[in-house]
Design a protein around this motif. Structure first.
Motif, mmCIF file in Angstrom:
data_model
loop_
_atom_site.group_PDB
_atom_site.id
_atom_site.type_symbol
_atom_site.label_atom_id
_atom_site.label_comp_id
_atom_site.label_asym_id
_atom_site.label_seq_id
_atom_site.Cartn_x
_atom_site.Cartn_y
_atom_site.Cartn_z
ATOM 1 N N LYS A 149 0.814 -1.204 0.000
ATOM 2 C CA LYS A 149 0.000 0.000 0.000
ATOM 3 C C LYS A 149 0.858 1.269 0.000
ATOM 4 N N HIS A 179 1.007 -6.163 5.762
ATOM 5 C CA HIS A 179 1.904 -6.913 6.637
ATOM 6 C C HIS A 179 1.252 -7.338 7.949
ATOM 7 N N TYR A 180 0.101 -6.724 8.282
ATOM 8 C CA TYR A 180 -0.577 -7.195 9.490
ATOM 9 C C TYR A 180 -1.074 -8.636 9.348
ATOM 10 N N LYS A 183 1.316 -11.175 10.760
ATOM 11 C CA LYS A 183 1.630 -11.185 12.192
ATOM 12 C C LYS A 183 1.060 -12.458 12.818
ATOM 13 N N PHE A 215 -5.206 0.246 17.580
ATOM 14 C CA PHE A 215 -3.811 0.369 17.142
ATOM 15 C C PHE A 215 -3.272 1.663 17.716
ATOM 16 N N GLU A 217 0.532 3.933 18.467
ATOM 17 C CA GLU A 217 1.982 4.040 18.406
ATOM 18 C C GLU A 217 2.407 5.180 19.311
ATOM 19 N N ARG A 224 8.281 10.800 7.973
ATOM 20 C CA ARG A 224 7.416 10.255 6.923
ATOM 21 C C ARG A 224 6.270 11.216 6.602
ATOM 22 N N TYR A 227 4.788 11.487 2.964
ATOM 23 C CA TYR A 227 3.859 10.430 2.564
ATOM 24 C C TYR A 227 2.563 10.553 3.339
ATOM 25 N N ASP A 236 -3.975 4.921 6.239
ATOM 26 C CA ASP A 236 -2.704 4.291 6.592
ATOM 27 C C ASP A 236 -2.895 3.017 7.414
ATOM 28 N N ILE A 237 -3.894 3.002 8.263
ATOM 29 C CA ILE A 237 -4.054 1.895 9.214
ATOM 30 C C ILE A 237 -5.437 1.232 9.155
ATOM 31 N N HIS A 241 -4.972 -2.432 7.613
ATOM 32 C CA HIS A 241 -4.592 -3.336 8.708
ATOM 33 C C HIS A 241 -5.776 -3.707 9.611
ATOM 34 N N LYS A 337 -1.305 7.840 16.129
ATOM 35 C CA LYS A 337 0.143 8.024 16.280
ATOM 36 C C LYS A 337 0.396 8.989 17.430
ATOM 37 N N ARG A 342 2.653 1.950 22.577
ATOM 38 C CA ARG A 342 2.614 1.247 21.291
ATOM 39 C C ARG A 342 1.939 -0.097 21.512
ATOM 40 N N GLN A 378 0.538 -7.159 19.407
ATOM 41 C CA GLN A 378 1.890 -6.716 19.739
ATOM 42 C C GLN A 378 1.846 -5.543 20.708
HETATM 43 C C1 BG6 Z 1 2.494 0.749 8.237
HETATM 44 C C2 BG6 Z 1 2.074 2.181 8.350
HETATM 45 O O1 BG6 Z 1 1.690 0.093 7.311
HETATM 46 O O2 BG6 Z 1 2.395 0.126 9.484
HETATM 47 C C3 BG6 Z 1 2.881 2.892 9.408
HETATM 48 O O3 BG6 Z 1 2.230 2.841 7.103
HETATM 49 C C4 BG6 Z 1 2.878 2.129 10.698
HETATM 50 O O4 BG6 Z 1 2.387 4.205 9.595
HETATM 51 C C5 BG6 Z 1 3.210 0.677 10.488
HETATM 52 O O5 BG6 Z 1 3.815 2.720 11.563
HETATM 53 C C6 BG6 Z 1 3.046 -0.137 11.752
HETATM 54 O O6 BG6 Z 1 3.521 -1.434 11.574
HETATM 55 P P1 BG6 Z 1 4.043 -2.290 12.784
HETATM 56 O O7 BG6 Z 1 4.290 -3.630 12.205
HETATM 57 O O8 BG6 Z 1 5.279 -1.621 13.289
HETATM 58 O O9 BG6 Z 1 2.950 -2.269 13.799
#
Ligand code: BG6
Length: 489
Positions: A149, A179-180, A183, A215, A217, A224, A227, A236-237, A241, A337, A342, A378
């Motif tokens: 993405k 990528h989620y 996990k 979620f 952080e 970033r 972007y 983004d999330i 995800h 964010k 986190r 996580q």
């Molecule tokens: C990404 C987002 O897809 O996932 C980021 O673009 C985010 O903004 C990140 O920080 C979080 O991934 P993870 O695996 O660190 O939780």
């Protein structure tokens, strides 16, 4: 002879994602003997680097997870010797034709399979796919392309991207990564649901009062901003995800564990979702804050972010699935964010026990007595269930206790990074954890109208201090559905 080999080209090799995630994941797979015997890794980017310079660049981020013995150093050296670099423009057919020559040399006459990982900004996706498919696809084996993405900004731009990609690739060559999905605890969701009799029958509106996908952080968009500012936290999330987790959580039982069967169910549940409404969304943006003598920058302090940006760095949303199983159950999402911690987790709050014998013992706050299942994705992976329990002793006093499956004590092993799982699956042609195009369309359909409204109405985000728990609006949104966020108090 019919031996095969695989060439993995990381396009955008000098970028952050490639250095921090992709090369280390490839090394981890190599280290644990998951890669085929014959393989080559190519970095492709615009900067002029030698093979040696690429190796130096990535060697610092490779780690040996299991043993830190000398063996590790040897393995690293072996891996680096299989890494090469090719410098080229993203839109140059000639440069990709040159890459093809280099790939052929390394493939040494074996039947080549070729995997391209596009770790590049979306505005060059299509150029790269055009050049690579015309000049560097495998002549006799398979060619697959992993894309990450953003897949557009809304339904139309996403559909347009898909249309462009499909001029050069078939759907089964495109591996859209989220990528989620790689996990460990997200992959485990289906195991938890479908192989445990104690959960499966409870998984519906009958017993579940609400589901929360959270979620957070504890850092901002540092570095970033460029972007992030054109996307915002919802794109983004949430749209990817958190929605992917929701789909796996809520889908019906698939016919089998085959990729198409699973993705059919995910599409079905996504298509049953109501479009998100503006009054079911709260947005926020972090502002600078000084704490303990240290000052933390606000979102718009980032020089790459316009001073008057309205881009949300926090959002909370209430979503609904209008089907038989989930009618009326709020699925609350919260993503932000620069918050106090986190964490990523799923919280399932169950209904009250009817006619609870122990109501009096508990007092009137029934919310404190309902069962809650927490899946902590996580950090510190865990699954725990809050149950009511008698405090040992002669009097009848109850409290809420945890049945706790803490991964670090039950499985004292290092959990692989999501990118390892996903790269391995792409190499093996396993599509279960990748997003099919109809799935992507269904995901955008839920969020596109509200994203447009937020833009056109120039909705101002509620400011929250860096390191806080986010805008108070999130609580009002939950309260509207008679829900309390489980992660707070
Ligand atoms: C990404 C987002 O897809 O996932 C980021 O673009 C985010 O903004 C990140 O920080 C979080 O991934 P993870 O695996 O660190 O939780």
């Amino acid at each position: 002879h019919n031996e095969t080999t695989i060439s993995i080209t990381v396009v955008g090799a000098s970028g952050d994602l490639a250095r921090k995630k992709i090369f280390p994941a490839l090394f981890a797979l190599f280290y644990e003997d998951w890669l085929p015997e014959h393989f080559t890794v190519f970095g492709y980017a615009r900067s002029k680097l030698t093979d040696e310079e690429l190796r130096n660049m990535i060697s610092g981020t490779l780690t040996c997870r299991i043993d830190k013995s000398e063996n590790c150093g040897d393995k690293m050296e072996q891996f680096l010797q299989r890494c090469f670099y090719h410098s080229g423009q993203y839109n140059s057919e000639d440069d990709f034709a040159e890459l093809d020559k280099k790939l052929k040399l390394k493939e040494e006459g074996r039947k080549p399979n070729r995997l391209f990982y596009l770790s590049i900004p979306p505005n060059v996706f299509v150029d790269v796919v055009r050049c690579a498919s015309r000049h560097a696809s495998s002549p006799t084996g398979w060619t697959r392309v992993i894309v990450e993405k953003p897949f557009g900004r809304d339904s139309d731009s996403s559909a347009e991207l898909t249309r462009c990609l499909k001029q050069y690739l078939s759907e089964d060559q495109i591996f859209r990564i989220d990528h989620y999905l790689g996990k460990e605890l997200v992959e485990n969701l289906s195991v938890l649901r479908f192989s445990n009799l104690v959960f499966e029958p409870l998984w519906s509106r009958q017993y579940i009062r609400n589901v929360q996908l959270i979620f957070s952080e504890d850092f901002g968009t540092e570095g970033r901003g460029g972007y992030f500012d054109s996307y915002g936290i919802i794109r983004d999330i949430m749209q990817n995800h958190l929605l992917q987790i929701l789909a796996l959580f809520a889908m019906e039982t698939p016919v089998s564990l085959d990729a198409e069967d699973i993705r059919n169910e995910k599409v079905k549940v996504l298509r049953s979702m109501r479009k998100l409404q503006l009054d079911d969304v709260v947005i926020g943006q972090y502002k600078g804050h000084t704490k303990g003598g240290k000052s933390f920058p606000g979102y718009t302090d980032d020089p790459t972010v316009p001073k008057n940006s309205l881009t949300p760095t926090f959002a909370a949303a209430a979503l609904f699935i209008d089907n038989v199983r989930w009618d009326g159950v709020p699925f609350l999402m919260k993503a932000g964010k620069a918050l106090h911690t986190r964490r990523a987790e799923i919280r399932v709050q169950f209904r009250h026990v009817p006619g609870n014998l122990y109501k009096r013992t508990f007092g009137t706050d029934l919310d404190k007595t309902t069962n809650e299942l927490v899946i902590r994705v996580q950090p510190n992976e865990a699954i725990y269930l809050k149950i009511n329990n008698k405090i040992p002793g002669l009097s009848m006093r109850l409290d809420r206790s945890n049945l706790n499956l803490l991964y670090s004590s039950r499985y004292p092993i290092e959990i692989p990074d999501a990118y390892e799982r996903l790269l391995l699956d792409a190499i093996e042609g396993e599509r279960r954890l990748f997003i099919r195009s109809d799935e992507l369309d269904a995901a955008w359909a839920i969020f596109t109208p509200v994203l447009k409204e937020l833009d056109t109405d120039k909705v101002a985000p509620e400011l929250y201090p860096y390191g806080s728990r986010g805008p108070v609006g999130a609580h009002y949104l939950a309260a509207k559905y008679n829900v309390r966020w489980g992660d707070i108090g």
